[in-house]
Design an enzyme around this catalytic site. Structure first.
Site, mmCIF file in Angstrom:
data_model
loop_
_atom_site.group_PDB
_atom_site.id
_atom_site.type_symbol
_atom_site.label_atom_id
_atom_site.label_comp_id
_atom_site.label_asym_id
_atom_site.label_seq_id
_atom_site.Cartn_x
_atom_site.Cartn_y
_atom_site.Cartn_z
ATOM 1 N N GLU A 430 20.136 29.448 -50.361
ATOM 2 C CA GLU A 430 20.283 30.813 -49.750
ATOM 3 C C GLU A 430 21.611 31.316 -49.531
ATOM 4 O O GLU A 430 22.457 30.542 -49.084
ATOM 5 C CB GLU A 430 19.498 30.551 -48.727
ATOM 6 N N LEU A 473 14.391 33.136 -50.387
ATOM 7 C CA LEU A 473 14.660 32.522 -48.771
ATOM 8 C C LEU A 473 13.298 31.641 -48.726
ATOM 9 O O LEU A 473 12.269 32.065 -48.213
ATOM 10 C CB LEU A 473 14.506 33.733 -47.929
ATOM 11 N N ALA A 474 13.393 30.497 -49.178
ATOM 12 C CA ALA A 474 12.134 29.497 -49.207
ATOM 13 C C ALA A 474 12.854 28.175 -49.569
ATOM 14 O O ALA A 474 13.008 27.854 -50.558
ATOM 15 C CB ALA A 474 11.312 29.934 -50.326
ATOM 16 N N GLU A 475 12.788 27.300 -48.493
ATOM 17 C CA GLU A 475 13.546 25.783 -48.645
ATOM 18 C C GLU A 475 12.602 25.069 -49.332
ATOM 19 O O GLU A 475 13.294 23.994 -50.358
ATOM 20 C CB GLU A 475 13.475 25.162 -47.397
ATOM 21 N N PHE A 498 20.714 25.700 -42.982
ATOM 22 C CA PHE A 498 20.621 25.360 -41.589
ATOM 23 C C PHE A 498 19.582 24.315 -41.319
ATOM 24 O O PHE A 498 18.456 24.258 -42.013
ATOM 25 C CB PHE A 498 20.472 26.326 -40.421
ATOM 26 N N ASP A 500 17.963 23.305 -39.210
ATOM 27 C CA ASP A 500 16.907 23.713 -38.434
ATOM 28 C C ASP A 500 15.650 24.251 -39.144
ATOM 29 O O ASP A 500 14.422 24.590 -38.728
ATOM 30 C CB ASP A 500 17.448 24.996 -37.474
ATOM 31 N N ILE A 502 14.970 23.153 -42.346
ATOM 32 C CA ILE A 502 14.737 22.249 -43.529
ATOM 33 C C ILE A 502 13.217 21.920 -43.554
ATOM 34 O O ILE A 502 12.678 21.569 -44.692
ATOM 35 C CB ILE A 502 15.475 21.007 -43.555
ATOM 36 N N PRO A 504 10.348 23.643 -44.078
ATOM 37 C CA PRO A 504 9.440 23.975 -45.467
ATOM 38 C C PRO A 504 9.689 23.132 -46.567
ATOM 39 O O PRO A 504 8.799 22.885 -47.426
ATOM 40 C CB PRO A 504 10.031 25.266 -45.557
ATOM 41 N N HIS A 545 19.873 26.753 -34.248
ATOM 42 C CA HIS A 545 21.204 26.759 -35.178
ATOM 43 C C HIS A 545 21.884 25.548 -34.668
ATOM 44 O O HIS A 545 23.196 25.576 -34.797
ATOM 45 C CB HIS A 545 21.916 28.049 -35.365
#
Ligand SMILES: Cc1ncc(C[n+]2csc(CCOP(=O)(O)OP(=O)(O)O)c2C)c(N)n1
Ligand SMILES: [Mg+2]
Length: 745
Positions: A430, A473-475, A498, A500, A502, A504, A545
Site C-alpha cells: 500500500e 488496500l488489502a493485506e 502497519f 496492526d 497484518i 487479513p 499504530h
C-alpha cells in the site's frame, strides 16, 4: 454397467478413425475422457473402501466433478500452464498426467507420495512436473496465489533476463520457466466464493487483465450449507458479471463436451492476452462432502436422486453409446482394464514405504541455503556517498548530508542496490509506489511518495512501475499474490504498512507462506520478504499504530522473523532476507526509522548479517539483559545509568533475529553473569520473552543466582494519550528499576 444397445461390430480403433468431432473433441478424445472420468471415480471408490478398512485415514472425493476436470485438463497444458486445483479436482489431475498410483500413495501417506510425502491429507494436489502447485486445506487461499502466479509469468515474459540463474543466493535453487502465453487455472467450490480473498483475486485479475481461469465448481453445497445461503440470489455468475475484462461462461459442468467448449473459449481469450476467464460449472456431489459427512442428514432423497440423474460418468457413457463411439463391449473392456490396474496399484500403494519419524524436521526451511551460515556474514565496506547506494533521491531524512544514515535511509539504499543486482525483485504494497499515475512523475509535476514512511521512495522512478507498484488496500492480496509469484521464482519484497493491519494476511502467512515448502516435501517454496512497520513509542500512535506481536509469528514454523534495532543491522539483515531461500518477516520499528540512535554509514552493496546471531551491545558481568528492537536503546540508557550510579556492569544482548535466535549468546552470557532479564515491547503475558525465560529456567537452572525476570508492556493495548502510552510501554526507568532489583537479588 452399459445398458444401451449399439452396433456390436464397431470397436474402439475403428471408431477413433471416424472424422466426426464434438466441439472439437474427437471420438478418441471422448473415449480418453471416459477412461479418465471412470478412473477418477474408481480411485474415489477404492479410497472409500480402504478408509472403511482403516488402511487410509481420510477421504474426500471428486465424484460429480469429473467432467469439468477432464475438460480443463484437455484444454490446458501440463508443465506449461499452471494449476491451483482444489480437492475435488482428481479428474483434472489425472487428465494432466497424474496417475492413480500416485493418488493412492497420497491416501496411504507414503514417503513417495508426490504431493506431500505423507504430510497432507489425500487430494491436496501437488505435482511439480505438471505445474500443479501445492494446495492447502484452507478454502480459498489458492485464488490470490494463482493471481500472483499469472503475474510472475507476465513479468518473466517482459524481463527474460530475470529468469537467469545466479550463484550465491536463492536464485541458484530456483529454476524459472515461462512461456509468455501460459494460463493459470484455479478452482474452488461455490461455498468458497463467499471468502473475501475470492473477490480480491477477481478484482486484481480483472484490473490487470491477467491470464487466469477461475473455475467455480458449484455443487450447491458447502458441506451442509446450500448455495443460496452463501451467495445472494443463489448464482455467483450474476454477482461477478460486472467485473471488466473477463470472459464468462456458465455451464452444465456434468457434460464433458459442453465443459470442453467453454474451457476452450475461455482459454483462447486468456492466451490471446485479453484478460481472465470465469467458468461457472454446475456440478453434483453424489458422495456427501467427505467420508466424515452424511448428507442424508440435510438433503432429502428426492434431491439426491435428482442429482444422481446428472452423474457425469453415466452421462458420458450414454453419450458414447448413443453416438456409436463405443459399444457395450468397448465400455466393459475399458472398465475392466481400469479395475485391474486399480487393484495392482492399490496392492503396490499398500506396500509402499512410509515416511520415517526422523524426517519431520526436513524442509521446514531451505535445505540448500542456510541464512545462519558464514556465507551470510560479511563486513561493512562503506562506499563514498556519491555511489549508486545513495541513489538519486534517498528517503527524506535530516541525515542527507551526514555520512551517518538513518535506518530508513539504509533500508531504502539496500532495497535499491538489491533491485539493481537482482531483476527478480518486485516491490508492492500500500502506497509503496512513488506515484501510480506515472504521467505526473514523467511530467515532473510531483515528487512522488514512496511509502507512508518513505522507505521505498525513488524506487519506482528508478526501476519502473512493473517492479515497484501499489497494491489494493488489502493485506491478504499482498501476501497471497507474493506467494504465487515466489513459487514461480520471483523475489517479492512486499510491505505491510502497519503491523496492526497484518491480520487479513494471517491465513496467507501462517497457513500458506510459512509452510509451502514443508507441506510439499520440498517440491515448492515461496521465499518472500514481508517488510512490516511495527511498534509504538510514537506519542499518539494509539491502539492501531503501535502494536507489536512478534511472538505470534515466531510461533509459526517455517517463517524467519528478524527485528533490527539500528541502521547497520537493518541493512545487513534485509540483504540476508532478500538473498536467502526462506520466507522472512522483516520487522521495522517505526520509532527507529529516523532515530539518532544507531545511525551508520551505508555499509556497502554486499553487507550481510546472518540470521540467528545476536549482537553484544555492551559486555558486562553483573547481569544479562536480552532484548531487541526499540527496547535496545532504552535498555542501554538504563544500563549506563546503573553502571554510573551503582557500578553494576550489564551485558546487553540485542537478539536482532527472533527466529532463529541466538541461544548460544544467551547461554554464554547467563553462565557468566548468573542473572537474566528479558525485555520486550510487546504485552508481557505469552510474549516472546516467555519462551526465552522458559529456556533459561530449563537449561541454565544451575547457573542462575536469581529468578529470570521480564520487563514488557502491560497486558493492554497502547493508548493514545502520552501519559497512558508511557505507563503502558516499558520505559528506561522501568528497565533501570528491574535491572537494579535483579543485580541486588
Ligand atoms: C477457511 C476454511 N474454513 C472452513 C473450512 C472447512 N471446510 C472444508 S471444505 C468446506 C466447504 C467447502 O464448500 P465448497 O467451497 O462449496 O466446496 P465443495 O466441498 O462443495 O466442493 C468447509 C467449510 C476450511 N477448510 N477452510
Ligand atoms: Mg460446494
Amino acid at each position: 454397467m452399459a445398458t444401451t444397445k449399439v452396433d456390436p461390430k464397431l470397436n474402439e480403433s475403428d471408431i477413433a478413425k471416424t472424422a466426426k468431432t464434438y466441439q472439437g473433441l474427437t471420438s478418441q478424445q471422448l473415449i480418453d475422457a471416459y477412461r479418465i472420468m471412470f478412473t477418477s471415480r474408481r480411485v474415489d471408490d477404492r479410497e472409500i473402501l480402504l478408509k472403511r478398512q482403516q488402511k487410509v485415514f481420510f477421504q474426500i472425493s471428486g465424484a460429480g466433478h469429473e467432467a469439468v476436470g477432464v475438460a480443463a485438463g484437455f484444454v490446458l497444458k501440463p508443465g506449461y500452464d499452471w494449476f491451483y486445483p482444489y480437492y475435488r479436482d482428481r479428474a483434472l489431475c489425472l487428465a494432466l498426467g497424474a496417475t492413480p498410483y500416485e493418488m493412492l500413495l497420497g491416501a496411504v501417506g507414503a514417503a513417495d507420495d508426490p504431493s506431500s510425502g505423507g504430510r497432507q491429507m489425500p487430494s491436496h494436489w501437488a505435482f511439480k512436473r505438471l505445474n500443479v502447485v501445492t494446495q492447502s486445506s484452507a478454502t480459498g487461499t489458492q485464488i490470490l496465489q494463482a493471481v500472483g502466479c499469472a503475474e510472475a509469468g507476465r513479468y518473466f515474459a517482459q524481463h527474460p533476463n530475470a529468469a537467469r540463474k545466479a550463484e550465491g543466493d536463492y536464485r541458484q535453487f530456483k529454476d524459472v520457466q515461462f512461456q509468455g502465453d501460459e494460463i493459470t487455472y484455479v478452482s474452488l467450490g461455490d461455498g468458497t466464493t463467499s471468502g473475501g480473498e475470492f473477490w480480491e483475486a477477481l478484482n486484481t485479475a480483472s484490473n490487470r487483465r491477467l491470464p487466469v481461469i477461475f473455475c467455480v465448481e458449484d455443487n450447491q453445497y458447502a458441506i451442509s450449507v446450500p448455495v443460496e445461503v452463501q451467495t445472494s440470489g443463489g448464482n455467483i455468475s450474476r454477482l461477478v458479471s460486472g467485473f471488466p475484462n473477463f470472459h464468462f461462461e456458465e455451464i452444465d459442468g456434468t457434460e464433458p463436451v459442453v465443459a470442453y467448449a467453454a474451457f476452450k473459449r475461455a482459454a483462447d481469450y486468456c492466451r490471446a492476452g485479453h484478460g481472465p476467464g470465469f467458468v461457472h460449472a454446475h456440478v453434483i456431489r453424489p458422495y456427501s462432502h467427505s467420508l466424515s459427512d452424511d448428507e442424508r442428514l440435510y438433503r432429502p432423497d428426492a434431491e439426491r436422486q435428482a442429482d444422481a440423474a446428472r452423474d457425469p460418468v453415466h452421462r458420458l457413457q450414454l453419450f458414447l453409446l448413443r453416438e456409436g463411439i463405443l459399444d457395450e463391449k468397448g465400455i466393459n473392456k475399458i472398465e475392466k482394464e481400469i479395475d485391474e490396474q486399480m487393484q495392482a496399484d492399490t496392492d503396490r500403494a499398500l506396500e509402499a514405504a512410509v515416511p520415517q519419524p526422523e524426517t519431520i524436521y526436513n524442509f521446514v526451511y531451505s535445505p540448500d541455503l542456510d541464512p545462519t551460515s558464514a556465507a551470510f556474514e560479511t563486513h561493512p565496506a562503506p562506499a563514498a556517498p556519491e555511489t549508486a547506494a545513495e541513489g538519486k533521491r534517498s528517503a527524506d531524512s535530516p541525515s542527507k548530508t551526514s555520512p551517518n544514515k538513518t535506518m530508513a535511509d539504509l533500508i531504502n539504499a539496500t532495497l535499491r542496490d538489491e533491485m539493481g543486482r537482482d531483476e527478480r525483485i518486485v516491490i508492492f504494497g500500500e502506497d509503496v509506489a512513488d506515484a501510480s499515475r506515472e504521467e505526473y512523475l514523467k511530467q515532473k509535476l510531483i515528487k512522488g511518495k514512496g511509502g507512508v514512511f518513505k522507505l521505498t521512495a525513488g524506487l519506482q522512478l528508478q526501476f519502473g512501475p512493473d517492479r515497484v507498484f501499489n497494491s489494493p488496500l488489502a493485506e491478504a492480496n499482498i501476501v497471497g499474490r507474493a506467494t504465487g509469484m515466489a513459487t514461480r521464482g520471483l523475489k517479492p519484497v512486499v510491505e505491510i504498512q502497519f503491523f496492526d493491519y497484518i491480520w487479513p494476511a494471517m491465513m496467507q502467512l501462517r497457513d500458506e507462506l510459512a509452510i509451502i515448502r514443508w507441506r510439499s516435501n520440498n517440491a515448492f517454496s515461496a521465499p518472500v520478504v514481508v517488510r512490516v512497520a511495527i511498534g509504538g513509542y510514537l506519542t499518539g500512535g494509539a491502539i492501531y499504530h503501535s502494536q507489536c506481536g512478534e511472538s505470534i509469528f515466531t510461533h509459526t514454523p517455517g517463517l524467519r522473523v528478524v527485528f533490527p534495532s539500528n541502521a547497520l543491522d537493518a541493512a545487513g539483515l534485509l540483504r540476508t532476507a532478500i538473498r536467502c531461500d526462506d520466507p522472512v518477516l522483516f520487522l521495522e520499528h517505526k520509532r527507529l526509522y529516523r532515530e539518532t540512535y544507531g545511525r551508520a554509514p551505508y555499509p556497502g552493496t554486499d553487507y550481510m548479517v546472518p540470521f540467528g546471531k545476536a549482537k553484544i551491545v555492551q559486555p558486562g558481568t553483573g547481569l544479562t539483559v536480552i532484548t531487541y528492537g526499540a527496547v535496545v536503546p532504552r535498555a542501554l540508557q538504563a544500563a549506563q545509568k546503573l553502571e554510573r550510579e551503582h557500578q553494576v556492569s550489564v551485558e546487553l544482548i540485542d537478539l536482532r533475529s527472533l527466529n532463529p535466535f541466538d541461544w548460544h549468546a544467551i547461554a554464554a552470557s547467563v553462565k557468566k553473569t548468573n542473572r537474566a532479564l528479558i525485555a520486550y515491547e510487546d504485552t508481557l503475558s505469552w510474549g516472546y520473552g516467555a519462551e526465552i525465560a522458559a529456556r533459561i529456567a530449563d537449561q541454565l537452572f544451575h547457573d542462575l543466582d536469581a529468578p529470570v525476570k521480564r520487563v514488557a508492556a502491560t497486558d493492554t493495548f497502547v493508548a493514545y494519550q502520552p501519559i497512558l502510552e508511557n505507563a503502558i510501554l516499558p520505559q528506561a526507568a522501568d528497565l533501570f528499576r528491574a535491572m537494579k532489583e535483579l543485580a541486588e537479588f
